[in-house]
Design a protein around this motif. Structure first.
Motif, PDB file in Angstrom:
ATOM      1  N   MET A   1      25.937  -7.210   5.378  1.00 24.85           N
ATOM      2  CA  MET A   1      25.011  -6.616   6.330  1.00 24.85           C
ATOM      3  C   MET A   1      24.437  -5.330   5.737  1.00 24.85           C
ATOM      4  O   MET A   1      25.102  -4.623   5.001  1.00 24.85           O
ATOM      5  N   GLU A   2      23.223  -5.042   6.109  1.00 26.05           N
ATOM      6  CA  GLU A   2      22.552  -3.845   5.603  1.00 26.05           C
ATOM      7  C   GLU A   2      23.287  -2.574   6.027  1.00 26.05           C
ATOM      8  O   GLU A   2      23.419  -1.639   5.261  1.00 26.05           O
ATOM      9  N   GLY A   3      23.785  -2.533   7.268  1.00 26.07           N
ATOM     10  CA  GLY A   3      24.515  -1.364   7.745  1.00 26.07           C
ATOM     11  C   GLY A   3      25.780  -1.103   6.942  1.00 26.07           C
ATOM     12  O   GLY A   3      26.132   0.035   6.669  1.00 26.07           O
ATOM     13  N   ASP A   4      26.461  -2.179   6.545  1.00 26.33           N
ATOM     14  CA  ASP A   4      27.665  -2.038   5.723  1.00 26.33           C
ATOM     15  C   ASP A   4      27.329  -1.444   4.365  1.00 26.33           C
ATOM     16  O   ASP A   4      28.041  -0.589   3.855  1.00 26.33           O
ATOM     17  N   LYS A   5      26.228  -1.904   3.776  1.00 27.97           N
ATOM     18  CA  LYS A   5      25.818  -1.400   2.469  1.00 27.97           C
ATOM     19  C   LYS A   5      25.508   0.094   2.557  1.00 27.97           C
ATOM     20  O   LYS A   5      25.932   0.873   1.707  1.00 27.97           O
ATOM     21  N   ASP A   6      24.807   0.496   3.595  1.00 30.89           N
ATOM     22  CA  ASP A   6      24.476   1.910   3.789  1.00 30.89           C
ATOM     23  C   ASP A   6      25.748   2.736   3.976  1.00 30.89           C
ATOM     24  O   ASP A   6      25.899   3.809   3.394  1.00 30.89           O
ATOM     25  N   PHE A   7      26.684   2.242   4.767  1.00 27.14           N
ATOM     26  CA  PHE A   7      27.955   2.930   4.996  1.00 27.14           C
ATOM     27  C   PHE A   7      28.719   3.109   3.686  1.00 27.14           C
ATOM     28  O   PHE A   7      29.223   4.188   3.391  1.00 27.14           O
ATOM     29  N   LEU A   8      28.780   2.058   2.891  1.00 29.18           N
ATOM     30  CA  LEU A   8      29.511   2.130   1.624  1.00 29.18           C
ATOM     31  C   LEU A   8      28.831   3.094   0.652  1.00 29.18           C
ATOM     32  O   LEU A   8      29.511   3.844  -0.054  1.00 29.18           O
ATOM     33  N   GLU A   9      27.509   3.105   0.624  1.00 28.50           N
ATOM     34  CA  GLU A   9      26.792   4.035  -0.253  1.00 28.50           C
ATOM     35  C   GLU A   9      27.032   5.482   0.167  1.00 28.50           C
ATOM     36  O   GLU A   9      27.278   6.353  -0.671  1.00 28.50           O
ATOM     37  N   ARG A  10      26.980   5.758   1.476  1.00 34.11           N
ATOM     38  CA  ARG A  10      27.247   7.117   1.963  1.00 34.11           C
ATOM     39  C   ARG A  10      28.692   7.518   1.678  1.00 34.11           C
ATOM     40  O   ARG A  10      28.963   8.658   1.306  1.00 34.11           O
ATOM     41  N   SER A  11      29.613   6.586   1.827  1.00 35.33           N
ATOM     42  CA  SER A  11      31.024   6.869   1.546  1.00 35.33           C
ATOM     43  C   SER A  11      31.227   7.196   0.070  1.00 35.33           C
ATOM     44  O   SER A  11      31.954   8.133  -0.274  1.00 35.33           O
ATOM     45  N   ALA A  12      30.577   6.436  -0.805  1.00 34.09           N
ATOM     46  CA  ALA A  12      30.705   6.686  -2.243  1.00 34.09           C
ATOM     47  C   ALA A  12      30.145   8.061  -2.599  1.00 34.09           C
ATOM     48  O   ALA A  12      30.751   8.800  -3.385  1.00 34.09           O
ATOM     49  N   ARG A  13      29.012   8.433  -2.011  1.00 34.27           N
ATOM     50  CA  ARG A  13      28.437   9.763  -2.281  1.00 34.27           C
ATOM     51  C   ARG A  13      29.391  10.857  -1.834  1.00 34.27           C
ATOM     52  O   ARG A  13      29.582  11.865  -2.524  1.00 34.27           O
ATOM     53  N   LEU A  14      30.019  10.678  -0.667  1.00 35.12           N
ATOM     54  CA  LEU A  14      30.975  11.664  -0.165  1.00 35.12           C
ATOM     55  C   LEU A  14      32.167  11.793  -1.107  1.00 35.12           C
ATOM     56  O   LEU A  14      32.607  12.898  -1.427  1.00 35.12           O
ATOM     57  N   ILE A  15      32.678  10.671  -1.579  1.00 39.14           N
ATOM     58  CA  ILE A  15      33.825  10.701  -2.498  1.00 39.14           C
ATOM     59  C   ILE A  15      33.474  11.461  -3.769  1.00 39.14           C
ATOM     60  O   ILE A  15      34.239  12.304  -4.234  1.00 39.14           O
ATOM     61  N   PHE A  16      32.298  11.189  -4.337  1.00 35.22           N
ATOM     62  CA  PHE A  16      31.904  11.890  -5.563  1.00 35.22           C
ATOM     63  C   PHE A  16      31.706  13.379  -5.308  1.00 35.22           C
ATOM     64  O   PHE A  16      32.052  14.208  -6.140  1.00 35.22           O
ATOM     65  N   GLU A  17      31.183  13.733  -4.138  1.00 32.15           N
ATOM     66  CA  GLU A  17      31.017  15.155  -3.805  1.00 32.15           C
ATOM     67  C   GLU A  17      32.385  15.831  -3.667  1.00 32.15           C
ATOM     68  O   GLU A  17      32.608  16.928  -4.165  1.00 32.15           O
ATOM     69  N   LEU A  18      33.312  15.165  -2.999  1.00 32.15           N
ATOM     70  CA  LEU A  18      34.636  15.745  -2.772  1.00 32.15           C
ATOM     71  C   LEU A  18      35.428  15.901  -4.076  1.00 32.15           C
ATOM     72  O   LEU A  18      36.258  16.794  -4.187  1.00 32.15           O
ATOM     73  N   ARG A  19      35.147  15.061  -5.059  1.00 32.03           N
ATOM     74  CA  ARG A  19      35.871  15.147  -6.338  1.00 32.03           C
ATOM     75  C   ARG A  19      35.643  16.478  -7.038  1.00 32.03           C
ATOM     76  O   ARG A  19      36.473  16.913  -7.824  1.00 32.03           O
ATOM     77  N   SER A  20      34.527  17.146  -6.746  1.00 35.23           N
ATOM     78  CA  SER A  20      34.216  18.399  -7.438  1.00 35.23           C
ATOM     79  C   SER A  20      34.815  19.622  -6.727  1.00 35.23           C
ATOM     80  O   SER A  20      34.681  20.732  -7.210  1.00 35.23           O
ATOM     81  N   ARG A  21      35.475  19.412  -5.611  1.00 27.35           N
ATOM     82  CA  ARG A  21      36.044  20.534  -4.864  1.00 27.35           C
ATOM     83  C   ARG A  21      37.477  20.824  -5.300  1.00 27.35           C
ATOM     84  O   ARG A  21      38.182  19.946  -5.797  1.00 27.35           O
ATOM     85  N   SER A  22      37.913  22.065  -5.033  1.00 32.64           N
ATOM     86  CA  SER A  22      39.302  22.432  -5.325  1.00 32.64           C
ATOM     87  C   SER A  22      40.224  21.765  -4.301  1.00 32.64           C
ATOM     88  O   SER A  22      39.776  21.336  -3.234  1.00 32.64           O
ATOM     89  N   TYR A  23      41.507  21.707  -4.633  1.00 31.39           N
ATOM     90  CA  TYR A  23      42.459  21.113  -3.695  1.00 31.39           C
ATOM     91  C   TYR A  23      42.467  21.847  -2.360  1.00 31.39           C
ATOM     92  O   TYR A  23      42.530  21.224  -1.311  1.00 31.39           O
ATOM     93  N   GLN A  24      42.389  23.162  -2.394  1.00 36.32           N
ATOM     94  CA  GLN A  24      42.401  23.913  -1.134  1.00 36.32           C
ATOM     95  C   GLN A  24      41.155  23.615  -0.311  1.00 36.32           C
ATOM     96  O   GLN A  24      41.233  23.457   0.898  1.00 36.32           O
ATOM     97  N   ASP A  25      40.000  23.505  -0.975  1.00 35.78           N
ATOM     98  CA  ASP A  25      38.777  23.126  -0.266  1.00 35.78           C
ATOM     99  C   ASP A  25      38.920  21.746   0.361  1.00 35.78           C
ATOM    100  O   ASP A  25      38.483  21.511   1.487  1.00 35.78           O
ATOM    101  N   LEU A  26      39.535  20.821  -0.386  1.00 38.34           N
ATOM    102  CA  LEU A  26      39.745  19.471   0.139  1.00 38.34           C
ATOM    103  C   LEU A  26      40.676  19.480   1.345  1.00 38.34           C
ATOM    104  O   LEU A  26      40.430  18.794   2.339  1.00 38.34           O
ATOM    105  N   LEU A  27      41.751  20.256   1.251  1.00 39.78           N
ATOM    106  CA  LEU A  27      42.682  20.342   2.385  1.00 39.78           C
ATOM    107  C   LEU A  27      42.000  20.950   3.603  1.00 39.78           C
ATOM    108  O   LEU A  27      42.183  20.476   4.731  1.00 39.78           O
TER     109      LEU A  27
END
Length: 121
Positions: free
Chosen positions: A1-27
């Motif tokens: 479904m198109e909505g699933d694809k959009d959700f997965l793309e947004r989730s992937a972008r969030l994961i890549f953004e979070l990878r650049s944060r410090s552990y304390q920022d993540l917590l």
């Protein structure tokens, strides 16, 4: 479904953004999101909002997700271990259980999105 694809793309972008944060920022981010999620769920329960049956059915999955997120938070903080009445110094993180719960959280989010957000019926 198109909505699933959009959700997965947004989730992937969030994961890549979070990878650049410090552990304390993540917590801090994690605690803020968890508190917000619980607050929304509790506000609905306190207001005794009457949801239609479709949204009422989603409540079990939302509660499961919240409990998994709370358990993850506790596991990350670590557990004190006591053997034969003697406490072992320090806290230990059960990494294997963290991975299991993290997978359950991801699966719950994907299923919730698929059934209750992206689904047309």
């Amino acid at each position: 479904m198109e909505g699933d694809k959009d959700f997965l793309e947004r989730s992937a972008r969030l994961i890549f953004e979070l990878r650049s944060r410090s552990y304390q920022d993540l917590l801090d981010w994690y605690e803020e999101m968890l508190d917000s999620f619980i607050s929304v769920q509790q506000t609905g329960a306190d207001a005794k909002i009457k949801f239609n049956s479709r949204w009422k059915d989603s409540e079990t999955l939302v509660n499961k997700l919240i409990l998994h997120l709370i358990a993850l938070k506790g596991l990350y903080r670590g557990t004190e271990i006591e053997l034969n009445g003697t406490s072992i110094k320090g806290k230990f993180r059960d990494i294997s259980s963290i991975y299991v719960l993290l997978r359950a959280v991801i699966e719950s989010l994907v299923i919730y999105n698929h059934i209750f957000i992206s689904s047309k019926n």
